[in-house]
Design a protein around this motif. Structure first.
Motif, short mmCIF file in Angstrom:
data_model
loop_
_atom_site.label_atom_id
_atom_site.label_comp_id
_atom_site.label_asym_id
_atom_site.label_seq_id
_atom_site.Cartn_x
_atom_site.Cartn_y
_atom_site.Cartn_z
N TYR A 1 0.87 -1.17 0.25
CA TYR A 1 -0.11 0.08 0.06
C TYR A 1 0.89 1.37 0.10
O TYR A 1 0.67 2.35 -0.60
CB TYR A 1 -1.02 0.08 1.16
CG TYR A 1 -1.71 1.37 1.64
CD1 TYR A 1 -2.63 1.87 0.74
CD2 TYR A 1 -1.29 2.23 2.52
CE1 TYR A 1 -3.48 3.10 0.98
CE2 TYR A 1 -1.67 3.30 2.78
CZ TYR A 1 -2.75 3.71 1.92
OH TYR A 1 -3.43 5.00 2.22
N GLN A 2 1.89 1.34 0.86
CA GLN A 2 2.84 2.30 0.95
C GLN A 2 3.58 2.71 -0.63
O GLN A 2 3.67 3.90 -0.68
CB GLN A 2 3.86 2.31 1.94
CG GLN A 2 3.16 2.06 3.24
CD GLN A 2 2.66 3.54 3.69
OE1 GLN A 2 2.91 4.64 3.15
NE2 GLN A 2 1.75 3.44 4.95
N ARG A 3 3.81 1.53 -1.23
CA ARG A 3 4.37 1.90 -2.21
C ARG A 3 3.56 2.34 -3.50
O ARG A 3 3.94 3.04 -4.36
CB ARG A 3 5.10 0.46 -3.07
CG ARG A 3 6.28 -0.18 -2.20
CD ARG A 3 6.88 -1.15 -2.83
NE ARG A 3 7.89 -2.06 -2.07
CZ ARG A 3 7.34 -3.39 -1.40
NH1 ARG A 3 6.39 -3.82 -1.71
NH2 ARG A 3 8.51 -3.64 -0.67
N ALA A 4 2.18 1.95 -3.40
CA ALA A 4 1.26 2.26 -4.34
C ALA A 4 1.14 3.70 -4.12
O ALA A 4 0.55 4.39 -5.06
CB ALA A 4 -0.03 1.60 -4.11
N GLN A 5 1.24 4.10 -2.86
CA GLN A 5 0.98 5.69 -2.54
C GLN A 5 2.41 6.49 -3.16
O GLN A 5 2.61 7.61 -2.92
CB GLN A 5 0.88 5.93 -1.11
CG GLN A 5 -0.58 5.52 -0.67
CD GLN A 5 -1.59 6.68 -0.75
OE1 GLN A 5 -1.07 7.52 -1.56
NE2 GLN A 5 -2.64 6.79 -0.01
N LYS A 6 3.31 5.49 -3.64
CA LYS A 6 4.43 6.53 -4.12
C LYS A 6 5.38 6.92 -3.12
O LYS A 6 6.27 7.93 -3.25
CB LYS A 6 4.31 7.47 -5.16
CG LYS A 6 3.65 7.13 -6.49
CD LYS A 6 3.44 8.21 -7.13
CE LYS A 6 2.90 7.83 -8.67
NZ LYS A 6 2.81 9.03 -9.70
N ARG A 7 5.27 6.20 -1.69
CA ARG A 7 6.28 6.72 -0.85
C ARG A 7 7.64 5.93 -0.84
O ARG A 7 7.52 4.81 -1.46
CB ARG A 7 5.60 6.62 0.68
CG ARG A 7 4.34 7.44 0.58
CD ARG A 7 3.47 7.18 2.05
NE ARG A 7 2.42 7.91 1.94
CZ ARG A 7 1.25 7.79 2.46
NH1 ARG A 7 0.98 6.56 2.86
NH2 ARG A 7 -0.04 8.64 2.45
N GLU A 8 8.43 6.57 -0.40
CA GLU A 8 9.79 5.88 -0.50
C GLU A 8 9.78 4.62 0.81
O GLU A 8 9.63 5.20 2.04
CB GLU A 8 10.84 7.05 0.12
CG GLU A 8 12.38 6.15 -0.04
CD GLU A 8 13.44 7.37 0.08
OE1 GLU A 8 14.58 6.81 0.53
OE2 GLU A 8 13.31 8.38 -0.05
#
Length: 703
Positions: A37-44
């Motif tokens: 989910y965090q990657r899908a949010q484009k977070r590092e």
């Protein structure tokens, strides 16, 4: 606080055996959902994992198999890593604590604390095996459990009744290496002054992190209220990270000092910029663990980081409770487990099904139970009949009614039913976001399945197949019928595309399969696309439909249940050989006499309510008493209960219990007890909670 990067760790599994479903439900699937989910949010994001390859369980396995500890960890590290990969657990790195980088990092960490004068050198008596000429860790000591009389309890825990023990509590202790009674012998170790960090920990945990899950917060409070003591951070052993001091030959770092540093060393292996993740305040550090690791990740490791200086501290530690199996505790020694490497072979192509079921029954707030029937029902009644059915219907109807292409939408014919679907898509996005950010993965996944259920209901109400019958009439009727079909199928297909985005953190292989059907690239799965009404372009041709999930047959489930039953029989037979009864004795069953008869009005005076244990701690100078804080919905009460010999305080946080709430207060050891908890006693004298079968509202009455 605004975070610029997210550092996610999952507890390092011991490389002394294969993975089972309890491991997955405890922390690996939740952590992967969060990372995706965090990657899908484009977070590092850095998602860190690895094998814990030191400690007593490794050496015990090596001893049993007559091989070296290195051979043990090499075998199981490879197997565990492959199992994670097949299940789609998306670690950015899966390392191991036997790596040179880890040995160097752990040794440097210890040496820094030593050079700062933090350790206290102390000599103490430890159990020693004279025949094997070695000191014995707690797990190397076996004896009779003082609680349940299990003759093969370990020095740290009885696996039969689950009680945490110390070697001194065992009856007739013996060495696991030679089977001889051990002796006490002096040895020197280095102690970390955990007690010096107690004031800081109380402020940091109890005041600054009240948002942590009840089971985590409660267990930490229980430990802190009971008082902290210096802990030895070294052990007598030949396997592990050698203590980096002169005169410390034959001593290694305590595995729970060494293992969490593995998160740091693995990050070093992953990137040269490891310090950005571990040393900058704008990093959000989240530890995913099971409840048996709470004290190490919330008290000991943070104190170590604080003592060292320069490291970020965990923002959250969303620990799960335990997963049972078919009504019984998962036990590797009894082979009462669902082994992941076996599941992957026997249910090939069903990796996402296991992810789905373990998330649906995740023990987020209390222990839960894996059953093979429940697994089958989750697949057949939810994944197949709801989610898969909706996507398949969309694809079939699109090919049948729209020539295999995404139809246009006709705004002039949109009505309230159509608007509601678009609103439900946006609402689902918000629910999933909020739930995942709060580590409520069951709730988030349910919202996605519920959206698919609403999609099925929408198709059923609209019945585009009936409108197709009007096409042959020609004229205005045929034109309007085609527009209705176009609108329904356009909306259903856009909903399907949104479902692919929503389900991706939970069922990544299913999401990939949906992208293939839609002929779109992975970029569509980015979270910024979630909730959009136009994900699939009008006029774009899609692939022929394929089933996302297969039905699981009764015969497959029966085979798995039979395998468990065979394991239980084999274990029972082995135990009978190891511990044959001296003679056939029929135990005398004694039943307490029925008390004096009462009338209904007497019983009606008792007010029974369901409460939830919020905190638990031992009462000083009272071996049998625990002081509990119990949330009754309308207030939180202090209750003193004589259950300390049967339960560890940290193990009962979050348990629901039945409380007599209108009992007159009574002082016990100077503490006013404001109620009584109902308990049941079995034939062995062990106490058991009387609690609801499933979680219900706190404060609910018991009639």
């Amino acid at each position: 606080m605004q975070y610029n990067r997210v550092l996610i760790t999952a507890a390092l599994p011991y490389a002394n055996g294969p993975l089972h479903v309890g491991h997955l439900a405890g922390c690996y699937i939740p952590s992967d959902i969060y990372a995706r989910y965090q990657r899908a949010q484009k977070r590092e994001v850095a998602f860190i994992g690895g094998s814990d390859e030191h400690g007593v369980p490794i050496t015990i396995r090596a001893m049993k198999e007559s091989i070296t500890p290195q051979e043990v960890v090499d075998r199981y590290h490879t197997q565990i890593k492959e199992s994670f990969e097949q299940l789609g657990i998306s670690f950015d790195i899966y390392s191991r604590t036997s790596s040179p980088v880890h040995h160097e990092t752990a040794a440097d960490f210890f040496k820094k604390l030593y050079d700062d004068g933090l350790f206290e050198e102390k000599e103490s008596e430890q159990y020693y095996d004279e025949e094997k000429q070695t000191f014995l860790a707690d797990r190397y000591i076996i004896g009779t459990c003082p609680i349940c009389s299990n003759p093969n309890a370990y020095g740290d825990q009885c696996e039969k009744c689950g009680t945490s023990l110390s070697p001194e509590q065992l009856i007739e202790p013996r060495s696991a290496l030679s089977n001889n009674p051990p002796v006490k012998k002096m040895t020197k170790h280095w102690y970390f002054p955990l007690n010096q960090y107690e004031p800081w920990l109380k402020e940091w945990v109890l005041e600054e992190h009240k948002e942590w899950k009840n089971n985590v917060y409660g267990q930490c409070k229980s430990w802190l209220d009971s008082g902290l003591y210096p802990r030895a951070m070294t052990r007598d052993s030949k396997w592990g990270v050698p203590v980096p001091l002169p005169g410390a030959e034959g001593k290694v770092l305590y595995v729970w000092f060494d293992a969490p540093i593995g998160y740091i060393s693995a990050t070093k292996e992953l990137t040269e910029n490891w310090a950005d993740y571990w040393c900058k305040d704008d990093t959000k550090l989240v530890h995913f663990i099971g409840k048996d690791n709470i004290v190490f990740h919330c008290i000991i490791f943070p104190a170590m980081l604080k003592a060292h200086g320069g490291f970020v501290l965990p923002d959250n530690v969303p620990a799960n409770e335990f997963l049972n199996l078919e009504g019984d505790k998962v036990s590797t020694s009894r082979n009462w487990a669902v082994w992941i490497h076996e599941y992957l072979k026997e249910f090939e192509g069903c990796e996402d099904v296991l992810r789905y079921y373990l998330t649906a029954i995740a023990p987020e707030t209390k222990d839960s139970d894996f059953t093979w029937k429940g697994f089958q029902d989750a697949n057949n009644s939810e994944l197949v009949a709801i989610f898969g059915n909706f996507v398949n219907r969309c694809m079939v109807l699109m090919h049948k009614l729209c020539g295999g292409k995404v139809p246009p939408i006709h705004p002039e014919l949109l009505d309230n039913e159509d608007t509601i679907i678009f609103e439900e898509i946006k609402k689902t996005k918000q629910i999933v976001e909020d739930a995942i950010e709060q580590y409520k993965f069951r709730e988030a996944q349910f919202a996605v399945i519920d959206l698919a259920r609403k999609g099925n209901q929408y198709l059923q109400k609209r019945e585009p197949w009936k409108a197709a019958n009007l096409l042959k009439e020609g004229g205005e009727t045929a034109i309007n019928a085609q527009k209705l079909i176009d609108n329904v199928m356009h909306i259903a297909l856009q909903l399907s595309a949104n479902l692919a985005i929503f389900i991706n953190p939970f069922l990544p292989k299913t999401a990939k399969k949906m992208l293939h059907l839609f002929k779109v690239v992975d970029k569509m799965l980015e979270w910024e696309n979630a909730g959009k009404e136009k994900l699939l372009s009008v006029g774009y041709s899609l692939r022929e439909p394929e089933l996302l999930f297969r039905k699981i047959e009764d015969s497959e489930i029966e085979a798995q249940v039979a395998k468990l039953q065979e394991s239980a029989k084999a274990y029972a037979a082995a135990q009978a050989l190891l511990n044959p009864p001296a003679e056939e004795v029929v135990p005398e069953v004694t039943v307490a006499p029925v008390k004096e008869e009462i009338v209904f009005d007497d019983f009606a005076k008792i007010d029974l309510r369901v409460g939830t244990i919020v905190t638990a701690e031992k009462v000083q100078k009272a071996d049998k008493l625990l002081k509990l804080s119990v949330d009754l919905g309308f207030e939180t009460r202090t209750i003193v209960s004589g259950i300390a010999l049967h339960f560890n305080p940290e193990d009962i946080i979050g348990k629901q219990v039945v409380v007599v709430v209108n009992l007159a207060p009574r002082k016990m050891r100077g503490i006013e007890s404001q109620g009584m908890i109902l308990m049941a006693e079995d034939s062995s004298g062990k106490l058991h909670f009387v609690n609801p079968e499933t979680a219900i509202n706190t404060g609910a009455g018991v009639n």
